[in-house]
Motif scaffolding. Structure first.
Motif, PDB file in Angstrom:
ATOM      1  N   LEU A  42       3.646  35.016 -41.422  1.00 31.76           N
ATOM      2  CA  LEU A  42       2.754  35.434 -42.507  1.00 31.76           C
ATOM      3  C   LEU A  42       3.510  35.658 -43.826  1.00 31.76           C
ATOM      4  O   LEU A  42       2.931  35.543 -44.911  1.00 31.76           O
ATOM      5  CB  LEU A  42       2.081  36.756 -42.081  1.00 31.76           C
ATOM      6  N   VAL A  43       4.791  35.977 -43.708  1.00 29.97           N
ATOM      7  CA  VAL A  43       5.555  36.336 -44.913  1.00 29.97           C
ATOM      8  C   VAL A  43       6.126  35.074 -45.554  1.00 29.97           C
ATOM      9  O   VAL A  43       6.898  34.352 -44.922  1.00 29.97           O
ATOM     10  CB  VAL A  43       6.708  37.305 -44.568  1.00 29.97           C
ATOM     11  N   PRO A  44       5.749  34.800 -46.797  1.00 24.85           N
ATOM     12  CA  PRO A  44       6.253  33.570 -47.435  1.00 24.85           C
ATOM     13  C   PRO A  44       7.762  33.616 -47.657  1.00 24.85           C
ATOM     14  O   PRO A  44       8.337  34.694 -47.859  1.00 24.85           O
ATOM     15  CB  PRO A  44       5.535  33.536 -48.787  1.00 24.85           C
ATOM     16  N   ALA A  45       8.382  32.434 -47.635  1.00 29.85           N
ATOM     17  CA  ALA A  45       9.832  32.338 -47.859  1.00 29.85           C
ATOM     18  C   ALA A  45      10.217  32.869 -49.234  1.00 29.85           C
ATOM     19  O   ALA A  45      11.340  33.333 -49.439  1.00 29.85           O
ATOM     20  CB  ALA A  45      10.281  30.883 -47.714  1.00 29.85           C
ATOM     21  N   GLU A  46       9.286  32.818 -50.198  1.00 33.58           N
ATOM     22  CA  GLU A  46       9.570  33.331 -51.546  1.00 33.58           C
ATOM     23  C   GLU A  46       9.974  34.804 -51.505  1.00 33.58           C
ATOM     24  O   GLU A  46      10.812  35.255 -52.275  1.00 33.58           O
ATOM     25  CB  GLU A  46       8.339  33.188 -52.445  1.00 33.58           C
ATOM     26  N   VAL A  47       9.335  35.569 -50.603  1.00 33.10           N
ATOM     27  CA  VAL A  47       9.594  37.006 -50.532  1.00 33.10           C
ATOM     28  C   VAL A  47      10.996  37.275 -49.997  1.00 33.10           C
ATOM     29  O   VAL A  47      11.714  38.144 -50.489  1.00 33.10           O
ATOM     30  CB  VAL A  47       8.548  37.707 -49.630  1.00 33.10           C
ATOM     31  N   THR A  48      11.390  36.529 -48.976  1.00 37.60           N
ATOM     32  CA  THR A  48      12.644  36.823 -48.278  1.00 37.60           C
ATOM     33  C   THR A  48      13.779  35.924 -48.749  1.00 37.60           C
ATOM     34  O   THR A  48      14.868  35.977 -48.184  1.00 37.60           O
ATOM     35  CB  THR A  48      12.459  36.646 -46.761  1.00 37.60           C
ATOM     36  N   ALA A  49      13.516  35.130 -49.770  1.00 40.19           N
ATOM     37  CA  ALA A  49      14.511  34.181 -50.280  1.00 40.19           C
ATOM     38  C   ALA A  49      15.068  33.328 -49.139  1.00 40.19           C
ATOM     39  O   ALA A  49      16.254  33.041 -49.075  1.00 40.19           O
ATOM     40  CB  ALA A  49      15.633  34.909 -51.019  1.00 40.19           C
TER      41      ALA A  49
ATOM     42  N   ILE B 218      12.894  40.286 -51.788  1.00 45.87           N
ATOM     43  CA  ILE B 218      12.135  41.419 -52.306  1.00 45.87           C
ATOM     44  C   ILE B 218      11.611  42.280 -51.149  1.00 45.87           C
ATOM     45  O   ILE B 218      11.259  41.768 -50.092  1.00 45.87           O
ATOM     46  CB  ILE B 218      10.953  40.903 -53.155  1.00 45.87           C
ATOM     47  N   ILE B 219      11.560  43.585 -51.399  1.00 47.65           N
ATOM     48  CA  ILE B 219      11.051  44.525 -50.396  1.00 47.65           C
ATOM     49  C   ILE B 219       9.522  44.488 -50.396  1.00 47.65           C
ATOM     50  O   ILE B 219       8.882  44.497 -51.456  1.00 47.65           O
ATOM     51  CB  ILE B 219      11.538  45.949 -50.710  1.00 47.65           C
ATOM     52  N   VAL B 220       8.927  44.456 -49.187  1.00 49.66           N
ATOM     53  CA  VAL B 220       7.473  44.524 -49.056  1.00 49.66           C
ATOM     54  C   VAL B 220       7.069  45.981 -48.832  1.00 49.66           C
ATOM     55  O   VAL B 220       7.647  46.673 -47.995  1.00 49.66           O
ATOM     56  CB  VAL B 220       6.997  43.641 -47.880  1.00 49.66           C
TER      57      VAL B 220
ATOM     58  N   LEU C 129      15.459  34.058 -46.051  1.00 47.19           N
ATOM     59  CA  LEU C 129      16.105  34.759 -44.925  1.00 47.19           C
ATOM     60  C   LEU C 129      15.122  34.893 -43.754  1.00 47.19           C
ATOM     61  O   LEU C 129      13.909  34.916 -43.957  1.00 47.19           O
ATOM     62  CB  LEU C 129      16.570  36.149 -45.358  1.00 47.19           C
ATOM     63  N   PRO C 130      15.659  35.027 -42.538  1.00 54.86           N
ATOM     64  CA  PRO C 130      14.774  35.214 -41.377  1.00 54.86           C
ATOM     65  C   PRO C 130      14.259  36.649 -41.244  1.00 54.86           C
ATOM     66  O   PRO C 130      13.444  36.936 -40.384  1.00 54.86           O
ATOM     67  CB  PRO C 130      15.680  34.863 -40.188  1.00 54.86           C
ATOM     68  N   THR C 131      14.754  37.546 -42.108  1.00 57.74           N
ATOM     69  CA  THR C 131      14.315  38.943 -42.029  1.00 57.74           C
ATOM     70  C   THR C 131      13.456  39.306 -43.232  1.00 57.74           C
ATOM     71  O   THR C 131      13.568  38.701 -44.299  1.00 57.74           O
ATOM     72  CB  THR C 131      15.529  39.895 -42.039  1.00 57.74           C
ATOM     73  N   VAL C 132      12.598  40.311 -43.022  1.00 54.17           N
ATOM     74  CA  VAL C 132      11.826  40.851 -44.140  1.00 54.17           C
ATOM     75  C   VAL C 132      12.126  42.346 -44.258  1.00 54.17           C
ATOM     76  O   VAL C 132      12.236  43.054 -43.260  1.00 54.17           O
ATOM     77  CB  VAL C 132      10.307  40.595 -43.961  1.00 54.17           C
ATOM     78  N   ALA C 133      12.301  42.800 -45.500  1.00 58.81           N
ATOM     79  CA  ALA C 133      12.569  44.216 -45.765  1.00 58.81           C
ATOM     80  C   ALA C 133      11.239  44.902 -46.056  1.00 58.81           C
ATOM     81  O   ALA C 133      10.448  44.410 -46.862  1.00 58.81           O
ATOM     82  CB  ALA C 133      13.512  44.348 -46.962  1.00 58.81           C
ATOM     83  N   VAL C 134      10.986  46.029 -45.380  1.00 59.02           N
ATOM     84  CA  VAL C 134       9.699  46.723 -45.545  1.00 59.02           C
ATOM     85  C   VAL C 134       9.935  48.208 -45.774  1.00 59.02           C
ATOM     86  O   VAL C 134      10.839  48.802 -45.170  1.00 59.02           O
ATOM     87  CB  VAL C 134       8.812  46.562 -44.280  1.00 59.02           C
ATOM     88  N   ARG C 135       9.123  48.777 -46.672  1.00 57.50           N
ATOM     89  CA  ARG C 135       9.169  50.234 -46.802  1.00 57.50           C
ATOM     90  C   ARG C 135       7.808  50.795 -47.166  1.00 57.50           C
ATOM     91  O   ARG C 135       6.934  50.081 -47.690  1.00 57.50           O
ATOM     92  CB  ARG C 135      10.245  50.673 -47.795  1.00 57.50           C
ATOM     93  N   MET C 136       7.637  52.075 -46.866  1.00 56.90           N
ATOM     94  CA  MET C 136       6.395  52.776 -47.203  1.00 56.90           C
ATOM     95  C   MET C 136       6.742  53.874 -48.182  1.00 56.90           C
ATOM     96  O   MET C 136       7.381  54.864 -47.830  1.00 56.90           O
ATOM     97  CB  MET C 136       5.798  53.371 -45.939  1.00 56.90           C
ATOM     98  N   PRO C 137       6.377  53.691 -49.464  1.00 62.86           N
ATOM     99  CA  PRO C 137       6.787  54.660 -50.485  1.00 62.86           C
ATOM    100  C   PRO C 137       6.050  55.988 -50.339  1.00 62.86           C
ATOM    101  O   PRO C 137       4.904  56.036 -49.909  1.00 62.86           O
ATOM    102  CB  PRO C 137       6.416  53.966 -51.801  1.00 62.86           C
TER     103      PRO C 137
END
Ligand code: TXA
Ligand code: MG
Length: 516
Positions: free
Chosen positions: A108-115, A66-68, A117-125
């Motif tokens: 800080l980013v839980p594994a649930e968010v990134t399924a 999921i995108i943060v 993965l070692p990367t996290v997807a981030v965006r600023m709407p």
């Protein structure tokens, strides 16, 4: 769960109205809200239990990260272990906006968010409601599109509520999302940036900042690809078929496919460009209540097309369409994202070019030795005389036919007088495969139609009597001439000619008005 609706001004949302939603987010609740791309379903990204609830509410596969969402650039640093100069440049240039960047994730980013993965997807709407809500919540917000998994993303409050009512704490109504397709997901870990999901920010715009940009959307999901891209997505309940090629070729293919579906008793929605729409409208007048033309916008200006795409797919469902036939759009600018969503909605189903798909009509009587072989020959001859570019496949069978019998003498002679030789025909009993292969099945009598409907209920919607398709040119059943003398055969041939020429002219005319 009782879902509460909060209505806010899209441009200047009141903090007082958003505060309870922000508080719910912060403390682990689910809140759907508008962004500039599509509506999102938000949860506190730092709370694994809340993120798990998002997967549950959407029915989302566990392996799709999921995108943060953040409301300010400073909020990225704690979520990631590194912000490269390229990332900084992209954030400065395109945020807030429809660009999602992948970063190496921090602890800080839980594994649930990134399924995992070692990367996290981030965006600023880039939407005042999304920004204010995230800001007030004081936490980063994990938010997938606010649809039930597999359905088209919601671009309106109404679509969001219809998917999530009873499953989330709040839905914030902030009017329609502007862009209509989701953000562009970009991987900048390698030497050349790669678009994993084309979206609201075009590759052309990215290239102006980055130079070379790869588009890597053809997945089998490898370790660096975007896991979400492997699932069937954006799909209404109807089967979606895509046209390809030049606009005129697309129009022809859709005309043929629409006619085939309509005569087989299906409801059809056409997603049309502004340029081609008038052709289909003429076709839709002939099938009121069965053919709906949804205009997406001009091929020359794709922003309105993107904005209407998902709502049109959803509208097709509300209309009860069995089949959605969509044009393709040029793959430049927003067109890359539009085409990608249409590809996925269709599951890769393409319409054959107009000349490559015949319209097929099965003619049915009882014994397949008089009426239906005569009808087969007459319809074929009528069609040839109309010089349509679209081939017609005609064949005949009997509901109670013995296999391999010749046509009756009288029928052969009657047709020979009209210059048509049917002496080679051999009778055959009708099978399910015969019906399946036909777009339209025409019986001589009401009782034959009933017999087919009883034996093959799944194909009943495509079966009509000749009287039904002949628009008044024949009256009731076509009587069996057998044993009634040559005069009776002649009258049968006349009635068949009257009825079938109406049918042939109608089909050819419809194809022609639709441009095929
Ligand atoms: O415009 C948008 O991006 C919307 C709004 C609500 O912000 N959100 C959205 O989220 O479309 P979702 O979950 O429907 O799609 C997220 C996409 C999926 O294809 C997912 O696989 C990909 O982003 N993604 C998320 N995290 C990723 C990661 N760490 N690596 C690769 N792909 C990732
Ligand atoms: Mg989605």
């Amino acid at each position: 769960m009782q879902t509460r609706v909060v209505r806010v001004d899209p441009f200047e949302p009141s903090d007082d109205l958003l505060r309870p939603c922000a508080e719910a987010l912060r403390s682990g609740g689910l809140v759907a809200f508008p962004t500039e791309t599509v509506y999102g379903l938000g949860a506190n990204a730092l709370m694994p239990s809340a993120v798990r609830e998002v997967f549950r509410a959407k029915g989302r596969p566990q392996d799709n990260p999921i995108i943060v969402h953040v409301s300010r650039i400073e909020a990225v640093a704690p979520l990631v272990t590194e912000i490269s100069p390229v990332a900084s440049k992209l954030m400065e240039t395109f945020w807030p906006g429809p660009l999602t960047l992948l970063f190496p994730k921090s602890g800080l980013v839980p594994a649930e968010v990134t399924a995992g993965l070692p990367t996290v997807a981030v965006r600023m709407p880039d939407h005042p409601v999304a920004q204010r809500l995230i800001d007030l919540s004081g936490v980063p917000v994990a938010a997938p599109s606010a649809n039930i998994s597999g359905r088209p993303s919601p671009t309106t409050f109404e679509a969001t509520l219809s998917d999530l009512d009873g499953k989330v704490d709040y839905v914030v109504d902030g009017g329609p999302a502007g862009i209509g397709v989701e953000s562009t997901v970009l991987d900048i870990s390698g030497p050349v940036a790669r678009v994993l999901r084309p979206g609201g920010l075009s590759v052309e715009e990215l290239s102006q900042v980055l130079g070379e940009v790869q588009v890597a959307i053809e997945v089998p999901a490898g370790p660096l690809s975007s896991p979400g891209m492997k699932y069937r997505h954006y799909a209404p309940k109807a089967d979606v078929y895509l046209a390809a090629g030049e606009p005129a070729a697309q129009r022809e293919a859709i005309a043929v496919h629409a006619l085939k579906s309509l005569i087989s008793g299906k409801k059809v929605a056409v997603l049309a460009s502004l340029e081609n729409e008038p052709h289909y409208s003429r076709l839709s007048w002939s099938f009121p209540g069965s053919l709906f033309v949804l205009e997406l916008g001009s091929r020359e200006d794709l922003a309105p097309v993107a904005a209407r795409l998902f709502s049109s797919l959803r509208y097709a469902d509300r209309l009860g369409a069995d089949v959605v036939l969509s044009e393709s759009f040029p793959e430049r600018g927003l067109g890359l994202a539009i085409q990608n969503r249409l590809d996925r909605a269709s599951g890769g189903r393409k319409m054959p070019a107009a000349g490559d798909s015949a319209v097929s009509v099965l003619l049915v009587c009882s014994g397949n030795t008089c009426r239906s072989p005569m009808a087969e020959a007459i319809l074929g001859t009528e069609w040839a005389g109309l010089e349509s570019r679209i081939p017609l496949r005609v064949y005949s069978r009997g509901t109670a036919a013995a296999p391999g019998l010749p046509v009756s003498h009288e029928a052969v002679e009657t047709m020979a007088e009209r210059g048509i030789n049917i002496s080679k025909h051999a009778s055959a009993p009708v099978t399910g495969a015969d019906l399946e292969g036909a777009d339209l099945v025409v019986t001589m009598t009401v009782s034959q139609k009933k017999a087919l409907a009883d034996r093959f209920p799944e194909f009943a919607p495509r079966v009509r009597t000749l009287a039904e398709v002949a628009e008044g040119a024949v009256d009731g059943d076509i009587p069996d001439p057998i044993g009634m003398g040559r005069g009776a055969y002649g009258r049968t041939a006349d009635a068949l000619e009257r009825g079938l020429s109406v049918l042939a002219r109608r089909m050819a005319g419809l194809l022609r008005t639709a441009g095929a």
